[in-house]
Write a protein that holds these residues in place. Structure first.
Motif, mmCIF file in Angstrom:
data_model
loop_
_atom_site.group_PDB
_atom_site.id
_atom_site.type_symbol
_atom_site.label_atom_id
_atom_site.label_comp_id
_atom_site.label_asym_id
_atom_site.label_seq_id
_atom_site.Cartn_x
_atom_site.Cartn_y
_atom_site.Cartn_z
ATOM 1 N N GLU A 1 0.788 -1.076 -0.055
ATOM 2 C CA GLU A 1 0.072 -0.237 -0.050
ATOM 3 C C GLU A 1 0.802 1.297 0.050
ATOM 4 O OE1 GLU A 1 -3.565 2.218 2.225
ATOM 5 O OE2 GLU A 1 -2.823 0.413 3.203
ATOM 6 N N ALA A 2 1.937 1.333 0.828
ATOM 7 C CA ALA A 2 2.931 2.287 0.879
ATOM 8 C C ALA A 2 3.485 2.670 -0.445
ATOM 9 C CB ALA A 2 3.819 2.234 2.075
ATOM 10 N N ALA A 3 3.890 1.559 -1.118
ATOM 11 C CA ALA A 3 4.448 1.627 -2.396
ATOM 12 C C ALA A 3 3.371 2.254 -3.422
ATOM 13 C CB ALA A 3 5.022 0.343 -2.975
ATOM 14 N N VAL A 4 2.419 1.722 -3.456
ATOM 15 C CA VAL A 4 1.105 2.307 -4.621
ATOM 16 C C VAL A 4 0.974 3.842 -4.227
ATOM 17 C CG1 VAL A 4 -1.041 2.246 -5.105
ATOM 18 C CG2 VAL A 4 0.166 -0.018 -4.971
ATOM 19 N N ARG A 5 0.708 4.380 -2.974
ATOM 20 C CA ARG A 5 0.501 5.532 -2.559
ATOM 21 C C ARG A 5 1.536 6.239 -2.707
ATOM 22 N NH1 ARG A 5 -4.515 6.163 -0.506
ATOM 23 N NH2 ARG A 5 -4.043 8.501 -1.183
ATOM 24 N N THR A 6 2.788 5.976 -2.986
ATOM 25 C CA THR A 6 3.732 6.962 -3.202
ATOM 26 C C THR A 6 4.458 6.838 -4.506
ATOM 27 O OG1 THR A 6 5.528 5.342 -2.190
ATOM 28 C CG2 THR A 6 4.736 6.926 -0.921
ATOM 29 N N GLY A 7 3.822 6.321 -5.518
ATOM 30 C CA GLY A 7 4.111 6.127 -7.015
ATOM 31 C C GLY A 7 5.147 4.917 -7.230
ATOM 32 N N ARG A 8 5.521 4.060 -6.393
ATOM 33 C CA ARG A 8 6.449 3.010 -6.677
ATOM 34 C C ARG A 8 5.718 1.679 -6.911
ATOM 35 N NH1 ARG A 8 8.020 5.638 -1.435
ATOM 36 N NH2 ARG A 8 10.523 6.401 -1.547
ATOM 37 N N HIS A 9 5.305 1.797 -8.240
ATOM 38 C CA HIS A 9 4.123 0.847 -8.628
ATOM 39 C C HIS A 9 5.099 -0.324 -9.114
ATOM 40 C CE1 HIS A 9 1.003 3.798 -8.470
ATOM 41 N NE2 HIS A 9 1.596 4.567 -9.216
ATOM 42 N N ALA A 10 6.297 -0.323 -9.547
ATOM 43 C CA ALA A 10 7.079 -1.446 -9.812
ATOM 44 C C ALA A 10 7.274 -2.375 -8.489
ATOM 45 C CB ALA A 10 8.193 -1.193 -10.514
ATOM 46 N N GLU A 11 7.651 -1.643 -7.408
ATOM 47 C CA GLU A 11 8.127 -2.154 -6.240
ATOM 48 C C GLU A 11 6.744 -2.855 -5.711
ATOM 49 O OE1 GLU A 11 8.987 0.717 -7.194
ATOM 50 O OE2 GLU A 11 11.016 1.441 -6.429
ATOM 51 N N ALA A 12 5.593 -2.039 -5.901
ATOM 52 C CA ALA A 12 4.473 -2.637 -5.231
ATOM 53 C C ALA A 12 4.126 -3.878 -6.034
ATOM 54 C CB ALA A 12 3.463 -1.639 -5.564
ATOM 55 N N ARG A 13 4.101 -4.059 -7.143
ATOM 56 C CA ARG A 13 3.783 -5.327 -7.876
ATOM 57 C C ARG A 13 4.958 -6.316 -7.624
ATOM 58 N NH1 ARG A 13 2.810 -1.522 -11.925
ATOM 59 N NH2 ARG A 13 4.721 -1.597 -12.832
ATOM 60 N N ARG A 14 6.110 -6.122 -7.437
ATOM 61 C CA ARG A 14 7.101 -7.078 -7.119
ATOM 62 C C ARG A 14 6.614 -7.624 -5.663
ATOM 63 N NH1 ARG A 14 10.880 -3.628 -8.763
ATOM 64 N NH2 ARG A 14 11.976 -3.688 -6.588
ATOM 65 N N HIS A 15 6.314 -6.790 -4.751
ATOM 66 C CA HIS A 15 5.949 -7.161 -3.436
ATOM 67 C C HIS A 15 4.709 -7.968 -3.376
ATOM 68 C CE1 HIS A 15 7.861 -7.198 0.455
ATOM 69 N NE2 HIS A 15 6.664 -7.119 1.016
ATOM 70 N N ALA A 16 3.826 -7.708 -4.214
ATOM 71 C CA ALA A 16 2.522 -8.526 -4.432
ATOM 72 C C ALA A 16 2.818 -9.737 -4.820
ATOM 73 C CB ALA A 16 1.606 -7.634 -5.153
ATOM 74 N N ASP A 17 3.596 -9.835 -5.969
ATOM 75 C CA ASP A 17 3.835 -11.132 -6.487
ATOM 76 C C ASP A 17 4.694 -12.061 -5.471
ATOM 77 O OD1 ASP A 17 2.650 -10.487 -8.983
ATOM 78 O OD2 ASP A 17 4.695 -9.882 -9.902
ATOM 79 N N ALA A 18 5.599 -11.443 -4.602
ATOM 80 C CA ALA A 18 6.284 -12.308 -3.676
ATOM 81 C C ALA A 18 5.403 -12.762 -2.684
ATOM 82 C CB ALA A 18 7.342 -11.355 -2.985
ATOM 83 N N LEU A 19 4.044 -11.920 -2.266
ATOM 84 C CA LEU A 19 3.393 -12.588 -1.124
ATOM 85 C C LEU A 19 2.560 -13.458 -1.908
ATOM 86 C CD1 LEU A 19 2.134 -12.465 1.709
ATOM 87 C CD2 LEU A 19 0.589 -10.548 0.686
ATOM 88 N N ARG A 20 1.935 -13.463 -2.935
ATOM 89 C CA ARG A 20 1.238 -14.539 -3.610
ATOM 90 C C ARG A 20 1.876 -15.922 -3.815
ATOM 91 N NH1 ARG A 20 -0.229 -11.411 -7.253
ATOM 92 N NH2 ARG A 20 1.404 -12.424 -8.825
ATOM 93 N N ASP A 21 3.328 -15.682 -4.385
ATOM 94 C CA ASP A 21 4.315 -16.793 -4.570
ATOM 95 C C ASP A 21 4.685 -17.442 -3.294
ATOM 96 O OD1 ASP A 21 3.817 -16.213 -7.093
ATOM 97 O OD2 ASP A 21 5.785 -15.175 -7.474
#
Length: 437
Positions: free
Chosen positions: A240-260
């Protein structure tokens, strides 16, 4: 028996250390042990090492062990079973046995962890005032008896309860207590616990940059390292912090890591967290479907805060797509649930988003309330880009006081971030000067 005691002690020492130089040799030792009962030291170590590796078979055996706790008279078995259960969202089933251990007194070394697990159960299920009370009791008992390590766990639970209630000063004080005691002793896991609470508090106050800093102190974006359960628990905060600070690539990588990481099968709370971060980072055309699937997961009603948080994220995303009518449904639901929980800062965030859709919500929101002279001065300095410590230095305040002022300012101005301060302040009518405060 001596071997089990030694392995349990080694596991706890490595657990609180949180450092690879302690965990890596333990992994080598674990390879020599067959699969054990859920309360055994080897099982605890494996759960702590990699949550996603927990099998359905172990979960089934743990549920069976928990069901037998009602007849269990050995306090150590109760506490060890609850310890494993605490990682896998199964504390409610241990509650009766833990309460019995606390009520019966006996060994202080058993009653304090039992009290800790009761506090954690209250924390996870949204009974935050009860959780804070149990944490305060644990801190006092630990200091009185010299079990200072348990006191740090109490500070962590109290910090998390304060973060979710919106008591920012209290959260900061508990976090500083943990960092001050654990840092010099090299107890990295406890330091991570305090960062988790600090990130959660900052998110509630819409200070997303600070939240990102604390969340990434636990782990880097896109990485869920072994022996770090806080990395899993705080993953939604980092995303959430990454999304709201415009760090969209980092947000996607971390979401992928949690799902994986494969934690979704452990409990409905883990499943909801993984599904929510997936929805937050999905493509615009998939976002609605992903959020609807997350909120429809079975059992999520057990976790009221996580459910409200998912609805807040859903409503925010809908509003940014211009779908204000749909956004209001989710934001109103989130606002109401946060109000029920007493999550003041999170409620203010949801209410501000609701107002941004053009809907005014009556109730506890403070939009339109006048700023005090000091709040106005703090807000003006924050709007120039100064950090909380810099503002504190200029106004001869503590950084915690500055943070508290901004926490009250945001809902009064109907905003959710520092970036909106400048425009919001232009609409504030002239008031008394803050000079000399």
């Amino acid at each position: 028996g001596e071997l089990e005691t030694a392995l349990f002690t080694l596991t706890l020492a490595s657990q609180y250390s949180g450092r690879p130089e302690h965990w890596e040799p333990l992994v080598g030792v674990l390879a020599r042990f067959p699969e054990a009962t859920p309360a055994a030291a080897a099982s605890l170590a494996r759960v702590h090492h990699d949550l996603g590796s927990v099998t359905d078979g172990l979960l089934r055996r743990l549920d069976e062990e928990i069901a037998r706790l009602r007849d269990q008279t050995d306090a150590d078995v109760v506490v060890r079973t609850a310890l494993t259960a605490s990682y896998l969202d199964r504390l409610p089933g241990c509650r009766e046995a833990l309460s019995r251990v606390i009520r019966d007194g006996g060994a202080v070394g058993s009653s304090m962890p039992a009290l800790m697990f009761v506090a954690l159960d209250d924390l996870y299920t949204g009974r935050w005032h009860a959780s804070a009370g149990a944490a305060d009791e644990l801190i006092a008992l630990s200091e009185e008896t010299g079990y200072h390590l348990f006191a740090q766990v109490g500070h962590y639970v109290a910090a998390m309860a304060a973060a979710q209630l919106g008591a920012l000063d209290a959260c900061q004080e508990h976090c500083e207590a943990v960092w001050g005691w654990s840092g010099p002793r090299g107890l990295r896991r406890l330091e991570n616990c305090a960062h988790q609470a600090a990130a959660r508090a900052a998110l509630g106050a819409a200070d997303f940059e600070t939240a990102f800093r604390h969340a990434t102190a636990i782990c880097a974006p896109g990485v869920l390292p072994p022996f770090n359960p806080e990395a899993v628990w705080s993953a939604p905060d980092l995303v959430e912090a990454a999304v709201r600070t415009g760090r969209h690539a980092e947000a996607r990588r971390h979401a992928d890591a949690l799902r994986d990481a494969g934690v979704g099968h452990l409990s409905s709370r883990f499943a909801l967290s993984a599904a929510t971060v997936t929805a937050m980072t999905s493509a615009a055309e998939d976002m609605g479907r992903c959020f609807e699937e997350a909120l429809a997961l079975p059992g999520v009603e057990q976790w009221p805060f996580e459910g409200a948080r998912a609805r807040l994220a859903y409503g925010e995303a809908l509003r940014r797509q211009g779908r204000n009518r749909d956004a209001r449904v989710q934001l109103a639901a989130a606002c109401g649930r946060f109000e029920e929980l007493g999550a003041r800062s999170w409620e203010a965030r949801a209410a501000a988003e609701l107002r941004a859709t053009g809907m005014t919500r009556t109730g506890r929101g403070k939009a339109g309330e006048a700023l005090t002279p000091q709040e106005l001065e703090v807000a003006r300095l924050a709007a120039t880009g100064l950090s909380n410590p810099q503002i504190a230095s200029r106004l001869f305040l503590s950084p915690r006081t500055v943070s508290s002022h901004l926490y009250r300012v945001f809902p009064k101005l109907g905003i959710t971030s520092r970036a909106e301060l400048r425009d919001a302040l232009e609409a504030v009518p002239p008031g008394p000067s803050a000079t000399g405060l």
